[in-house]
Every structure is written in structure tokens, then in C-alpha cells.
Design an enzyme around this catalytic site. Structure first.
Site, PDB file in Angstrom:
ATOM      1  N   GLY A  39      -0.166   1.362   3.798  1.00 18.88           N
ATOM      2  CA  GLY A  39      -0.790   1.109   2.503  1.00 18.88           C
ATOM      3  C   GLY A  39      -0.859  -0.363   2.149  1.00 18.88           C
ATOM      4  O   GLY A  39      -1.867  -0.836   1.627  1.00 18.88           O
ATOM      5  N   ASN A  68      -2.722   9.740   4.963  1.00 18.80           N
ATOM      6  CA  ASN A  68      -2.742   8.276   4.869  1.00 18.80           C
ATOM      7  C   ASN A  68      -4.077   7.767   4.303  1.00 18.80           C
ATOM      8  O   ASN A  68      -4.152   6.673   3.753  1.00 18.80           O
ATOM      9  CB  ASN A  68      -2.599   7.616   6.252  1.00 18.80           C
ATOM     10  CG  ASN A  68      -1.289   7.935   6.943  1.00 18.80           C
ATOM     11  OD1 ASN A  68      -1.236   8.031   8.161  1.00 18.80           O
ATOM     12  ND2 ASN A  68      -0.230   8.112   6.173  1.00 18.80           N
ATOM     13  N   CYS A 191       7.470   7.332  -0.739  1.00 16.70           N
ATOM     14  CA  CYS A 191       6.125   7.711  -1.198  1.00 16.70           C
ATOM     15  C   CYS A 191       5.762   9.117  -0.725  1.00 16.70           C
ATOM     16  O   CYS A 191       4.952   9.799  -1.354  1.00 16.70           O
ATOM     17  CB  CYS A 191       5.083   6.711  -0.704  1.00 16.70           C
ATOM     18  SG  CYS A 191       5.245   5.094  -1.480  1.00 16.70           S
ATOM     19  N   CYS A 335      12.167  16.695  10.297  1.00 21.64           N
ATOM     20  CA  CYS A 335      11.103  16.029   9.540  1.00 21.64           C
ATOM     21  C   CYS A 335      10.742  14.778  10.326  1.00 21.64           C
ATOM     22  O   CYS A 335      10.933  14.740  11.535  1.00 21.64           O
ATOM     23  CB  CYS A 335      11.572  15.710   8.123  1.00 21.64           C
ATOM     24  SG  CYS A 335      12.920  14.531   8.055  1.00 21.64           S
TER      25      CYS A 335
END
Lengths: 383, 77
Positions: A39, A68, A191, A335
Site C-alpha cells: 500500500g 491488495n 490492516c 494463516c
């Protein structure tokens, strides 16, 4: 470069008072390392490349995911699954074929960070976790490299410049003067969990590019010993003055050798847990017994894992769905990095203390590395 | 004696608003004590304190109408 061409491409900035061909030539000669092509990295890279920064290094070992695209504007739908660093370099090359781009598709760690950073004049930090932030900061302190800082969450962002003396006071500060101690891992959401408005890293990353260009060319007043805080909802900008911290409790590596051996995971309060298993342990376990393996990443997060089959329960919906998990089997959660999966273990054990659940340490990132080493050793993997 | 408090990021989540007024405190130490009593979650101490836009590291005397900002770290990129 042919002076006529130079003027055609960069004329709008060369024409500026205080900029001129001198500043443009400084940009051509500059070497900037952008860490993280996400980002913050995308807008920073776009403007640095457009402005004619001579050599740009891009460090990122991640691949593009559909989630994204809402903020990482260098990537398109057809880039999903591709490596970010090389995809970004390709795009930037077409924006500006005259600049040199270097791609580092590696996970930045204490063993390679100093060598990579040493080759550049300035570092622009667009990383997404505290371990890497402290590590990049410490490497820049040891190598005396200016660091352009930026960080975002939800609707708010911060930006600043470290390791450059203020021209009036000659004081130098760095990230550890701001936050001497890292926060506890569970206290600051990422985020992925808390969300971020797409335009926000666009604004903060663009500020980082502006600060980088100001440092290179010497125009204006960079944010030395200052950080700004910006809120996209209220449009409020605050500027804060940073002074050298008197907190001597902070443990920072003092030499390059100490840096190489410094454990940033440990430093950032990540203590490890008896509910964690390594990739190797998981591989051995799944060959011996029936496991119930669950991906707790959000939908569309990549990469998918092909070596074993698994179910999916995103952590955001985990509490409601936990009752659907068959607790008779050994349960393995995974994860991206191993953080969210450890949270899942804790939630499950709260509800069903009798069940046996583990988290894959280091997540799919570590699993990917493990598979790579296996393949190098030419050991066959049974699926 | 009135102190204006600005809360950023996760700190504003805890306090429920981004601007607060706190009365009768003479130092940043007293201020954080008062805030921690009302908002126990702040006890993690996970923020830096700026007095009139200057980041401070140790207990600092406060004056009427000072502005104190509480900034948490962000890691997102």
C-alpha cells in the site's frame, strides 16, 4: 541523457525555482531502496520512478492477492499470484525505461538486510509489521542511511524522516526515539484484521516519495526529527517534534555483528507458545495421523497450499463458526505468519479446553520456505 | 486548570472520542493516571505522549490549556 530529452520528460520540475537541472541530476544519480511494495510502496515507487530516480531497489517476497488491489495500485487482476517486486519493476520500467530497477524477492532478515541496504543512499519503509520496522530502523542507524518512515491503519497514517540531522540543531533521531519499546503483539491490529481505507496508504506513500525526493535534491524542509499524523476522515494533519529518547532500556544492536544475531521476533514480544508446531513437525504429523487442518486467513489470501488438504474458517468469522470444528481429531490452524492461527487456537481452547489444537509457526510463509528447502534437497513430497 | 487531550488511532477507539477535556491534573503522569482509571485498557501504555506537539519521554509538568496528544504505533503498510 540527451539534454533535449531530459527537458522534455522532466521539464515541469526542472522549470521549478530551486529545482532546475541540478536537482534533476541529483535524482538521476540517487539510489533509493523501497522496502515493501504494498500500500505504501506502490505510490512511493510510482512517483520516485516518474521523477527520474536513477536506481530503485524493491524488496518484497509477497505475491499479489485480490484483496491488495483496493490500495496497491501498481497491480492488476492478471497479476494475482505473481510476485509483487518483479511485477512492480516491470510496470515501473514501462512508466520510465531510463531508470534502473533492482528486485529483491527475499524476506528481509538480519542476515541479508545490511548487505542490501548498504548499496543504497536512502531507504523508504513500506513494511507491514513491527519486527521488520525495528530491524530496518536499526540497520539504517548502523549504516547511517536516511530512513523515510510511513505507517497506516484504518483511516490514520504517520510519516517522518529518521537518521538525518536537523540543519539547525544537528540532532538525529530514529524510530526508537519515537517508540523505544515495541507494542505487545496482540495490542496493535494489522490492516488484515482492522482494515485500511485504500486511499490512505496512497496519501502517506506519496508523502514518503515527496520526502525522499526532498532529501535527495535538498529542496524544502524534510520531516527531520518530526512525524506527521494524518486522519483522512477529519482531514487533520498534526506535526510532532521528536527528540532523542532518554529511555536506555531499549535494546538495540550496537554493532553489525550484534545486528546479525539480533532476534527481532523475541524483541517484539513474541514469546512463542507450546501450541505451536514447526513446518517440519506438521509434515511429519500429517504423514502419521489424520489431522483436521484449517486456514484462518480471510478469503482470497494467497498462496493456496497444495501439499495437504484443508478447510477454511476466516478468523473474522471464527467465533461463530468454531462449533463446526470436529474436536475429536488433532486440529492444526494456519494463516500467513502464524499470528492469527495462534489466536484461533486460543479461542478454540477457551470453548473446548479438552481438544488438541496447534498453530503452524511462521504460517504459510514458513511452510513455503520449508517446501523450497525440501525441493532443493530433492526429497520427494507425498501429497 | 484544563488540559485538552487528542486521542489517535486505537487510543480513540478506547476513549470513544478523539478529543477530551481533563481537569485538575498538573503533569502528564497525573493525566495518564486519570485516563487509566476511566479507561483501564489504556494501562498497556501502548502510546507516546506529546505535549503541545512535542513528544516527551518522561513525566512533564502541564499548564492550563495545554494540548496533550496520545499516539499509538501503527504497523500497516
Amino acid at each position: 541523457m540527451d539534454p533535449k530529452n531530459k527537458y522534455r520528460r522532466y521539464g515541469r520540475q526542472i522549470a521549478l525555482k530551486d529545482f532546475g537541472t541540478e536537482a534533476q541530476d541529483k535524482l538521476f544519480r540517487a539510489k533509493v531502496l523501497v522496502i515493501g511494495a504494498g500500500g505504501l510502496g506502490c505510490p512511493a515507487l510510482q512517483y520516485l520512478a516518474a521523477a527520474g530516480t536513477g536506481r530503485i531497489g524493491i524488496v518484497d517476497f509477497d505475491t499479489v492477492e485480490i484483496s491488495n488491489l483496493q490500495r496497491q495500485t501498481l497491480y492488476a487482476v492478471e497479476d494475482i499470484g505473481k510476485f509483487k517486486a518483479s511485477t512492480a519493476a516491470e510496470k515501473l520500467k514501462s512508466f520510465n525505461p531510463e531508470i534502473q530497477l533492482e528486485v529483491f524477492e527475499v524476506k528481509l532478515g538480519t542476515k541479508n538486510a545490511l548487505d542490501i541496504i548498504a548499496e543504497y543512499d536512502i531507504v523508504t519503509d513500506g513494511t507491514d509489521n513491527f519486527e521488520t520496522r525495528y530491524m530496518v530502523n536499526d540497520a539504517c542507524v548502523l549504516l547511517h542511511k536516511p530512513l523515510v518512515y510511513g505507517a497506516v491503519l484504518r483511516y490514520e497514517g504517520q510519516a517522518g524522516v529518521f537518521n538525518i540531522p536537523d540543519k539547525k540543531t544537528w540532532i538525529i533521531t530514529n524510530y526508537r526515539d519515537l517508540f523505544p519499546q515495541p507494542p505487545k503483539p496482540e495490542s496493535v491490529p494489522s490492516c488484515n484484521e482492522a482494515g485500511v481505507l485504500g486511499i490512505l496508504p496512497g496519501i502517506i506513500g506519496t508523502i514518503q516519495a515527496a520526502e525522499t525526493i526532498k532529501i535527495i535534491t535538498g529542496i524544502g524542509a524534510p520531516l527531520c526529527n518530526k512525524i506527521i499524523s494524518y486522519n483522512v476522515l477529519s482531514n487533520l494533519f498534526y506535526e510532532f517534534e521528536v527528540s532523542p529518547s532518554e529511555n536506555k532500556d531499549t535494546i538495540a544492536p550496537a554493532t553489525k555483528e550484534e545486528f546479525t544475531n539480533f532476534n527481532y521476533e523475541w524483541f517484539c514480544g513474541y514469546e512463542g507458545s507450546s501450541y505451536e508446531i514447526s513446518s517440519e513437525e506438521l509434515d511429519a504429523m500429517r504423514k502419521k495421523e489424520d489431522l483436521f487442518i484449517i486456514d484462518v486467513r480471510e478469503p482470497d489470501e494467497l498462496p493456496a497450499i497444495h501439499e495437504f488438504s484443508y478447510s477454511t474458517i476466516p478468523l473474522s468469522r471464527f467465533r461463530e463458526s468454531a462449533s463446526s470444528i470436529p474436536t475429536g481429531n488433532k486440529i492444526i490452524f494456519f494463516c500467513k505468519s502464524g499470528r492469527r492461527s495462534l489466536t484461533a487456537v486460543n479461542i478454540l481452547l477457551e470453548k473446548y479446553p479438552q481438544c488438541e489444537a496447534y498453530s503452524l509457526k511462521g504460517g504459510v510463509d514458513a511452510w513455503g520456505e520449508y517446501i523450497k528447502t525440501l525441493k532443493k534437497g530433492e526429497t520427494s513430497i507425498s501429497v | 486548570m484544563k488540559i485538552n487531550v487528542l486521542a489517535f488511532g486505537q487510543i480513540a477507539d478506547i476513549t470513544g472520542k478523539s478529543e477530551l477535556e481533563i481537569f485538575q491534573v498538573n503533569s502528564t503522569g497525573e493525566l495518564t493516571q486519570v485516563l487509566e482509571k476511566t479507561y483501564p485498557q489504556l494501562k498497556s501504555g501502548n502510546f507516546l505522549i506529546a505535549v503541545n506537539k512535542k513528544i516527551i519521554q518522561k513525566n512533564t509538568e502541564l499548564h492550563n490549556e495545554d494540548t496533550v496528544a496520545l499516539l499509538p504505533p501503527f504497523s500497516g503498510g
